[in-house]
Write a protein that holds these residues in place. Structure first.
Motif, PDB file in Angstrom:
ATOM      1  N   ALA A 189       0.833  -1.205   0.000  1.00 53.57           N
ATOM      2  CA  ALA A 189       0.000   0.000   0.000  1.00 53.57           C
ATOM      3  C   ALA A 189       0.866   1.253   0.000  1.00 53.57           C
ATOM      4  CB  ALA A 189      -0.926   0.001   1.198  1.00 53.57           C
ATOM      5  N   ILE A 190       0.418   2.272  -0.748  1.00 59.67           N
ATOM      6  CA  ILE A 190       1.082   3.573  -0.818  1.00 59.67           C
ATOM      7  C   ILE A 190       0.033   4.644  -0.537  1.00 59.67           C
ATOM      8  CG2 ILE A 190       2.365   5.189  -2.280  1.00 59.67           C
ATOM      9  CD1 ILE A 190       3.901   2.688  -1.721  1.00 59.67           C
ATOM     10  N   SER A 191       0.304   5.541   0.388  1.00 59.39           N
ATOM     11  CA  SER A 191      -0.665   6.591   0.693  1.00 59.39           C
ATOM     12  C   SER A 191      -0.755   7.579  -0.462  1.00 59.39           C
ATOM     13  CB  SER A 191      -0.265   7.327   1.974  1.00 59.39           C
ATOM     14  OG  SER A 191       0.960   8.016   1.786  1.00 59.39           O
ATOM     15  N   GLY A 192      -1.902   8.210  -0.592  1.00 59.07           N
ATOM     16  CA  GLY A 192      -2.079   9.216  -1.633  1.00 59.07           C
ATOM     17  C   GLY A 192      -2.528   8.614  -2.942  1.00 59.07           C
ATOM     18  N   ASN A 193      -2.434   9.424  -3.991  1.00 57.42           N
ATOM     19  CA  ASN A 193      -2.944   9.005  -5.300  1.00 57.42           C
ATOM     20  C   ASN A 193      -1.807   9.035  -6.321  1.00 57.42           C
ATOM     21  OD1 ASN A 193      -4.807   8.110  -7.138  1.00 57.42           O
ATOM     22  ND2 ASN A 193      -5.572  10.136  -7.628  1.00 57.42           N
ATOM     23  N   ALA A 194      -0.852   8.133  -6.167  1.00 59.12           N
ATOM     24  CA  ALA A 194       0.315   8.092  -7.034  1.00 59.12           C
ATOM     25  C   ALA A 194      -0.073   7.803  -8.477  1.00 59.12           C
ATOM     26  CB  ALA A 194       1.296   7.041  -6.525  1.00 59.12           C
ATOM     27  N   LYS A 195       0.720   8.333  -9.419  1.00 62.87           N
ATOM     28  CA  LYS A 195       0.389   8.195 -10.842  1.00 62.87           C
ATOM     29  C   LYS A 195       1.514   7.628 -11.700  1.00 62.87           C
ATOM     30  CE  LYS A 195      -3.840   9.867 -11.045  1.00 62.87           C
ATOM     31  NZ  LYS A 195      -4.966   9.027 -11.480  1.00 62.87           N
ATOM     32  N   ALA A 196       2.770   7.793 -11.285  1.00 60.76           N
ATOM     33  CA  ALA A 196       3.879   7.404 -12.167  1.00 60.76           C
ATOM     34  C   ALA A 196       5.010   6.796 -11.361  1.00 60.76           C
ATOM     35  CB  ALA A 196       4.387   8.612 -12.946  1.00 60.76           C
ATOM     36  N   LEU A 197       5.741   5.867 -12.008  1.00 63.16           N
ATOM     37  CA  LEU A 197       6.903   5.208 -11.425  1.00 63.16           C
ATOM     38  C   LEU A 197       8.143   5.570 -12.233  1.00 63.16           C
ATOM     39  CD1 LEU A 197       5.477   1.592 -10.929  1.00 63.16           C
ATOM     40  CD2 LEU A 197       5.481   3.469  -9.277  1.00 63.16           C
ATOM     41  N   LEU A 198       9.244   5.857 -11.539  1.00 63.87           N
ATOM     42  CA  LEU A 198      10.506   6.172 -12.197  1.00 63.87           C
ATOM     43  C   LEU A 198      11.572   5.309 -11.552  1.00 63.87           C
ATOM     44  CD1 LEU A 198       9.525   9.792 -11.910  1.00 63.87           C
ATOM     45  CD2 LEU A 198      10.277   8.947 -14.121  1.00 63.87           C
ATOM     46  N   LEU A 199      12.041   4.311 -12.289  1.00 62.31           N
ATOM     47  CA  LEU A 199      13.002   3.345 -11.775  1.00 62.31           C
ATOM     48  C   LEU A 199      14.419   3.857 -11.986  1.00 62.31           C
ATOM     49  CD1 LEU A 199      13.544   0.451 -10.637  1.00 62.31           C
ATOM     50  CD2 LEU A 199      13.602  -0.311 -13.023  1.00 62.31           C
ATOM     51  N   ALA A 200      15.187   3.965 -10.900  1.00 62.56           N
ATOM     52  CA  ALA A 200      16.577   4.396 -11.012  1.00 62.56           C
ATOM     53  C   ALA A 200      17.373   3.370 -11.809  1.00 62.56           C
ATOM     54  CB  ALA A 200      17.170   4.575  -9.622  1.00 62.56           C
ATOM     55  N   PRO A 201      18.400   3.798 -12.538  1.00 66.07           N
ATOM     56  CA  PRO A 201      19.175   2.870 -13.368  1.00 66.07           C
ATOM     57  C   PRO A 201      19.752   1.686 -12.601  1.00 66.07           C
ATOM     58  CG  PRO A 201      19.656   5.119 -14.008  1.00 66.07           C
ATOM     59  CD  PRO A 201      18.786   5.208 -12.793  1.00 66.07           C
ATOM     60  N   SER A 202      20.071   1.848 -11.314  1.00 63.39           N
ATOM     61  CA  SER A 202      20.605   0.739 -10.535  1.00 63.39           C
ATOM     62  C   SER A 202      19.545  -0.304 -10.210  1.00 63.39           C
ATOM     63  CB  SER A 202      21.191   1.255  -9.219  1.00 63.39           C
ATOM     64  OG  SER A 202      20.147   1.753  -8.376  1.00 63.39           O
ATOM     65  N   GLY A 203      18.256   0.081 -10.313  1.00 66.49           N
ATOM     66  CA  GLY A 203      17.170  -0.817  -9.962  1.00 66.49           C
ATOM     67  C   GLY A 203      16.890  -0.891  -8.474  1.00 66.49           C
ATOM     68  N   ARG A 204      17.617  -0.123  -7.660  1.00 69.40           N
ATOM     69  CA  ARG A 204      17.438  -0.204  -6.207  1.00 69.40           C
ATOM     70  C   ARG A 204      16.344   0.714  -5.677  1.00 69.40           C
ATOM     71  NH1 ARG A 204      23.239  -0.452  -6.553  1.00 69.40           N
ATOM     72  NH2 ARG A 204      23.361   1.792  -6.205  1.00 69.40           N
ATOM     73  N   THR A 205      16.026   1.748  -6.433  1.00 73.94           N
ATOM     74  CA  THR A 205      15.069   2.753  -5.967  1.00 73.94           C
ATOM     75  C   THR A 205      14.012   3.002  -7.022  1.00 73.94           C
ATOM     76  OG1 THR A 205      16.794   3.853  -4.653  1.00 73.94           O
ATOM     77  CG2 THR A 205      14.799   5.118  -5.119  1.00 73.94           C
ATOM     78  N   ILE A 206      12.765   3.089  -6.581  1.00 70.51           N
ATOM     79  CA  ILE A 206      11.669   3.544  -7.436  1.00 70.51           C
ATOM     80  C   ILE A 206      11.167   4.855  -6.866  1.00 70.51           C
ATOM     81  CG2 ILE A 206       9.355   3.065  -8.312  1.00 70.51           C
ATOM     82  CD1 ILE A 206       9.949   0.095  -8.017  1.00 70.51           C
ATOM     83  N   TRP A 207      11.166   5.874  -7.684  1.00 67.25           N
ATOM     84  CA  TRP A 207      10.576   7.157  -7.287  1.00 67.25           C
ATOM     85  C   TRP A 207       9.128   7.163  -7.748  1.00 67.25           C
ATOM     86  CZ3 TRP A 207      13.250  10.187  -4.068  1.00 67.25           C
ATOM     87  CH2 TRP A 207      14.629   9.998  -3.996  1.00 67.25           C
ATOM     88  N   ILE A 208       8.217   7.450  -6.838  1.00 67.83           N
ATOM     89  CA  ILE A 208       6.784   7.398  -7.110  1.00 67.83           C
ATOM     90  C   ILE A 208       6.246   8.816  -7.100  1.00 67.83           C
ATOM     91  CG2 ILE A 208       4.574   6.442  -6.390  1.00 67.83           C
ATOM     92  CD1 ILE A 208       6.186   4.344  -4.798  1.00 67.83           C
ATOM     93  N   GLN A 209       5.636   9.216  -8.212  1.00 70.53           N
ATOM     94  CA  GLN A 209       5.159  10.585  -8.335  1.00 70.53           C
ATOM     95  C   GLN A 209       3.667  10.673  -8.034  1.00 70.53           C
ATOM     96  OE1 GLN A 209       6.252  12.463 -11.987  1.00 70.53           O
ATOM     97  NE2 GLN A 209       5.223  14.376 -11.528  1.00 70.53           N
ATOM     98  N   ASP A 210       3.324  11.531  -7.078  1.00 74.33           N
ATOM     99  CA  ASP A 210       1.936  11.835  -6.733  1.00 74.33           C
ATOM    100  C   ASP A 210       1.687  13.281  -7.132  1.00 74.33           C
ATOM    101  OD1 ASP A 210      -0.503  12.443  -5.629  1.00 74.33           O
ATOM    102  OD2 ASP A 210      -0.008  11.779  -3.597  1.00 74.33           O
ATOM    103  N   PRO A 211       0.885  13.517  -8.174  1.00 84.43           N
ATOM    104  CA  PRO A 211       0.709  14.887  -8.662  1.00 84.43           C
ATOM    105  C   PRO A 211      -0.197  15.746  -7.802  1.00 84.43           C
ATOM    106  CG  PRO A 211      -0.664  13.392  -9.917  1.00 84.43           C
ATOM    107  CD  PRO A 211       0.149  12.537  -8.982  1.00 84.43           C
TER     108      PRO A 211
END
Length: 546
Positions: A189-211
């Motif tokens: 579960a992720i709080s809020g209303n996230a819309k997009a995923l941005l995977l870092a090149p290393s694959g260790r981190t996903i940045w989740i964008q909530d507009p």
């Protein structure tokens, strides 16, 4: 672009939506080979398993409503043996226009279908991820509980799918970790209303964008640890945040307008485990580009061009006033001059040459006014040429699904897509003018308009070839290749309806132009047409075997 790369004499595959077929052509002579009828009109595809398999895909029927695609039918896919084009597997798939990605070893592909929310007269459709195993000849479908908005492939046999929050009060978004081998899912579960995923090149981190809840509302950027399977940090951003890709230090760069605690339009640099660096006063990011070495980011928007040094701590290296909206720009290698293209009301277009060290505009020129397409093309047609689109298409030419993987350091061997380009010596620039279907040639020092060149009918974009100073202008009447050194037309690859498409071999030595009535193969160094086929009347895309 569904594929890249072929050796001399190997096949390319031409998809035809009208005939519902795929046909193999010799990559050099374009002589027709095997052909296969399809049960659906093909939209795109990908070559798998070292050229032994061909996956052809339809996103299904639907219509555009503003910036949203509303599906009216499901997608479908067929897996073919590439030699005789015999069918190995076929499946009806999900709903909605998504994307296709290929595994790093080329043995599998993932198909993401977002589904859709319920409309006034349209029912809701759940999202879906389909996995194609070329060796086993199987298509596995994983369906979700509701519509999805984004997905990324982790490269370890798993994918992550984002399910935005539903309409239920107090609901949350979900990340689903999908095992591509078994189809099993693990929700987080992720709080809020996230819309997009941005995977870092290393694959260790996903940045989740909530507009945020509205266009003028502040948003968030969430740092999600893949190993820990949880959000480890949350950062506030302003309104209308726009991700600009990862820099060479694996920082995610994003711009946002002011809203909430963000009092000025700002550029954010997000790094795992740290507070973001915030550069306030960056007025816009309508168009952007990274230098080839990844050391700098240039942003154009809000009437300015900002030069950002991407050192250990990002900083503003300069600001240049250019006035007005921007649909594309380029910068000389020494960073001293900026050439930018601007729409102005119903008159199109204006070109500005600016001096970076002083921050002053040197001169501006009208490229033309009411032409073949009049003012109705503004602003939507122009902004479709912005460098965001160009960067995405450039990355797709390298076989990447997400532009964020390769955006910061496009190699000199990668074709560049956009609307404004400088010659390599920085002395002359080309600017697309979609209203008059021309390309304006500009001298940079001193600023001077040299000529307006006829580029076809309903021009769509410029593609700069890796070799020499050749540019290809795509339009509904085909492709025209110009030599930037002489402004001469090198060759024409005509089609009868478009827009024309372009596909490149892996070594960039050849490229193919397709559109209604013709397929052409051209030399990547000279730009000359090598061969033409008119056997396929309405090709929708050319796929090139790796």
């Amino acid at each position: 672009m569904g594929a890249a790369g072929s050796q001399a004499g190997e096949s390319v595959y031409v998809l035809d939506r009208e005939a519902r077929s795929v046909t193999a052509l010799d990559g050099d002579s374009l002589a027709s080979g095997a052909s296969a009828a399809l049960p659906f009109p093909p939209d795109t595809g990908v070559v798998l398993s070292g050229g032994k398999r061909l996956l052809v895909l339809s996103w299904g029927n639907g219509k555009e409503k503003g910036d949203v695609f509303v599906p009216s039918g499901p997608g479908a896919a067929a897996l073919l043996e590439s030699g005789k084009l015999t069918e190995i597997a076929r499946s009806e798939l999900g709903w909605g226009r998504g994307f296709l990605f290929r595994s790093p070893d080329g043995q599998a592909a993932g198909l993401f279908f977002p589904g859709s929310e319920a409309g006034k007269s349209e029912p809701a459709h759940a999202g879906e991820l389909a996995v194609v195993d070329a060796a086993k000849g199987t298509i596995r479908r994983v369906q979700f509980s509701r519509a999805a908005s984004d997905a990324v492939s982790l490269g370890d046999g798993k994918a992550v799918v984002l399910l935005p929050r539903g309409d239920v009060a107090g609901g949350s978004a979900e990340l689903l970790f999908v095992d591509l081998a078994t189809g099993g899912t693990e929700p987080t579960a992720i709080s809020g209303n996230a819309k997009a995923l941005l995977l870092a090149p290393s694959g260790r981190t996903i940045w989740i964008q909530d507009p945020g809840p509205g266009k003028s509302s502040p948003g968030r950027m969430l740092e999600f640890s893949v190993a820990e399977r949880k959000v480890v940090a949350e950062h506030a951003v302003g309104a209308s945040a726009r991700a600009l890709g990862f820099d060479r230090r694996e920082r995610l760069l994003a711009w946002s307008a002011k809203a909430g605690a963000v009092k000025e339009p700002s550029l954010f640099a997000f790094a795992p485990g740290a507070a973001p660096t915030v550069l306030a006063g960056i007025r816009g990011a309508e168009s952007f580009r990274y230098t080839t070495d990844g050391a700098e980011l240039w942003l154009a928007g809000g009437g300015e061009v900002a030069r950002i040094a991407l050192g250990e701590t990002p900083s503003v290296a300069g600001m240049t006033r250019i006035n007005g909206d921007v649909f594309g720009f380029d910068v000389t290698a020494d960073g001293n001059r900026v050439l930018s293209g601007h729409p102005d009301g119903t008159i199109c277009c204006r070109v500005v040459v600016a001096d970076v060290p002083s921050g002053k505009k040197l001169d501006s020129f009208w490229t033309g006014s009411y032409g073949r397409r009049l003012g109705k093309t503004l602003p939507s047609a122009l902004f479709s040429f912005a460098s965001y689109v160009g960067a995405e298409r450039t990355a797709r030419a390298t076989g990447q699904r997400s532009f964020t993987w390769t955006l910061y350091s496009p190699s000199s061997g990668v074709p560049q897509h956009g609307a404004v380009f400088l010659r390599r010596d920085g002395a002359v620039g080309y600017v697309l003018n979609p209203c008059t279907d021309e390309v304006t040639v500009m001298q940079i020092e001193p600023p001077k308009k040299i000529d307006n060149l006829d580029a076809g009918k309903k021009v769509s974009e410029i593609v700069r070839l890796p070799a020499g100073d050749l540019v290809v202008v795509l339009s509904d009447s085909g492709a025209r290749v110009f030599d930037m050194a002489t402004n001469a037309v090198v060759s024409d690859a005509p089609t009868s309806g478009g827009p024309a498409r372009i596909a490149f071999s892996a070594d960039r030595d050849r490229f193919w132009i397709s559109g209604d009535g013709a397929v052409h193969v051209l030399d990547g160094k000279s730009g000359k047409v090598l061969s033409t086929s008119k056997a396929i009347k309405r090709p929708s895309e050319v796929l090139v075997a790796r």
